[in-house]
Enzyme design. Sequence first.
Site, short mmCIF file in Angstrom:
data_model
loop_
_atom_site.label_atom_id
_atom_site.label_comp_id
_atom_site.label_asym_id
_atom_site.label_seq_id
_atom_site.Cartn_x
_atom_site.Cartn_y
_atom_site.Cartn_z
N ASP A 29 -4.11 4.21 -2.66
CA ASP A 29 -3.17 5.06 -1.93
C ASP A 29 -2.43 5.95 -2.93
O ASP A 29 -2.00 5.49 -3.99
CB ASP A 29 -2.17 4.20 -1.14
CG ASP A 29 -1.45 5.01 -0.08
OD1 ASP A 29 -1.69 4.77 1.11
OD2 ASP A 29 -0.65 5.90 -0.45
N ILE A 30 -2.29 7.22 -2.58
CA ILE A 30 -1.65 8.19 -3.49
C ILE A 30 -0.15 7.87 -3.66
O ILE A 30 0.44 8.24 -4.68
CB ILE A 30 -1.86 9.63 -2.95
CG1 ILE A 30 -1.73 10.66 -4.04
CG2 ILE A 30 -0.92 9.93 -1.79
CD1 ILE A 30 -2.19 12.05 -3.63
N ASN A 86 -2.11 1.44 11.00
CA ASN A 86 -1.16 2.10 11.88
C ASN A 86 -1.92 2.87 12.95
O ASN A 86 -2.98 3.45 12.68
CB ASN A 86 -0.28 3.07 11.07
CG ASN A 86 0.62 2.34 10.09
OD1 ASN A 86 1.12 1.26 10.40
ND2 ASN A 86 0.82 2.91 8.92
N GLY A 92 3.34 4.97 13.11
CA GLY A 92 3.46 5.26 11.68
C GLY A 92 2.21 5.87 11.06
O GLY A 92 2.13 6.01 9.84
N GLN A 93 1.23 6.23 11.88
CA GLN A 93 0.00 6.81 11.33
C GLN A 93 0.24 8.27 10.96
O GLN A 93 0.70 9.07 11.80
CB GLN A 93 -1.14 6.72 12.35
CG GLN A 93 -2.47 7.20 11.79
CD GLN A 93 -3.64 7.04 12.77
OE1 GLN A 93 -3.44 6.68 13.93
NE2 GLN A 93 -4.84 7.32 12.29
N HIS A 99 -8.01 3.89 9.00
CA HIS A 99 -8.04 3.24 7.68
C HIS A 99 -7.25 1.95 7.75
O HIS A 99 -6.31 1.82 8.52
CB HIS A 99 -7.45 4.16 6.60
CG HIS A 99 -6.12 4.74 6.95
ND1 HIS A 99 -5.97 5.80 7.82
CD2 HIS A 99 -4.85 4.39 6.58
CE1 HIS A 99 -4.69 6.09 7.96
NE2 HIS A 99 -3.98 5.24 7.23
N HIS A 101 -4.93 -0.48 5.37
CA HIS A 101 -4.19 -0.63 4.12
C HIS A 101 -4.40 -2.07 3.65
O HIS A 101 -4.24 -3.01 4.44
CB HIS A 101 -2.68 -0.43 4.33
CG HIS A 101 -2.29 0.92 4.83
ND1 HIS A 101 -1.75 1.90 4.01
CD2 HIS A 101 -2.34 1.49 6.06
CE1 HIS A 101 -1.48 2.98 4.73
NE2 HIS A 101 -1.84 2.75 5.98
P1 5GP Z 1 -0.92 6.07 7.45
O1 5GP Z 1 0.51 6.50 7.33
O2 5GP Z 1 -1.73 7.09 8.20
O3 5GP Z 1 -1.11 4.67 7.94
O4 5GP Z 1 -1.47 6.02 5.97
C1 5GP Z 1 -1.91 7.15 5.29
C2 5GP Z 1 -1.83 6.83 3.83
O5 5GP Z 1 -2.62 7.76 3.13
C3 5GP Z 1 -0.41 6.93 3.26
O6 5GP Z 1 -0.03 5.67 2.72
C4 5GP Z 1 -0.52 8.03 2.20
O7 5GP Z 1 0.23 7.75 1.05
C5 5GP Z 1 -2.01 8.08 1.91
N1 5GP Z 1 -2.54 9.39 1.56
C6 5GP Z 1 -2.27 10.57 2.18
N2 5GP Z 1 -2.96 11.56 1.60
C7 5GP Z 1 -3.69 11.00 0.59
C8 5GP Z 1 -4.60 11.54 -0.38
O8 5GP Z 1 -4.90 12.73 -0.43
N3 5GP Z 1 -5.16 10.65 -1.26
C9 5GP Z 1 -4.87 9.33 -1.21
N4 5GP Z 1 -5.48 8.55 -2.11
N5 5GP Z 1 -4.01 8.79 -0.31
C10 5GP Z 1 -3.43 9.62 0.58
#
Ligand code: 5GP
Length: 110
Positions: A29-30, A86, A92-93, A99, A101
Amino acid sequence: MNSIFSKIINKEIPSDIRYEDDLCIVIDDINPKAEVHLLIIPKKNIKNINSANQEDQMILGHLLLVCKKLAKDLKIADSGYQILTNVGEGGGQTVMHLHFHLLSGNAVTL
Ligand code: 5GP
């Protein structure tokens, strides 16, 4: 609609892929929320669990088994970890491509 994850899967933007097979990729995760914070992402463009259907059963099971394999490889299987997904903006998505986590180190408290 294509997300940032589709671009990573298609290698349109570079990323440090930690694991890859026919069905999924795994990246860090970034913006990590724990010492270990990986994203397990199916190559198939499924928006989230709401969009998954019967034909995705094998992919969903596969993603969980990849989580298990990664946990073993990272030696966090015994100490414990979390698998979280999420669903939708209210859940929270932020990236609309399914995906999981995989989190370990400082657990998110529910
Ligand atoms: P969500 O909030 O949709 O459950 O999770 C999305 C996740 O993707 C977040 O934790 C966010 O930090 C991560 N993320 C968003 N853009 C990028 C990216 O370009 N590269 C990587 N490695 N992670 C990302």
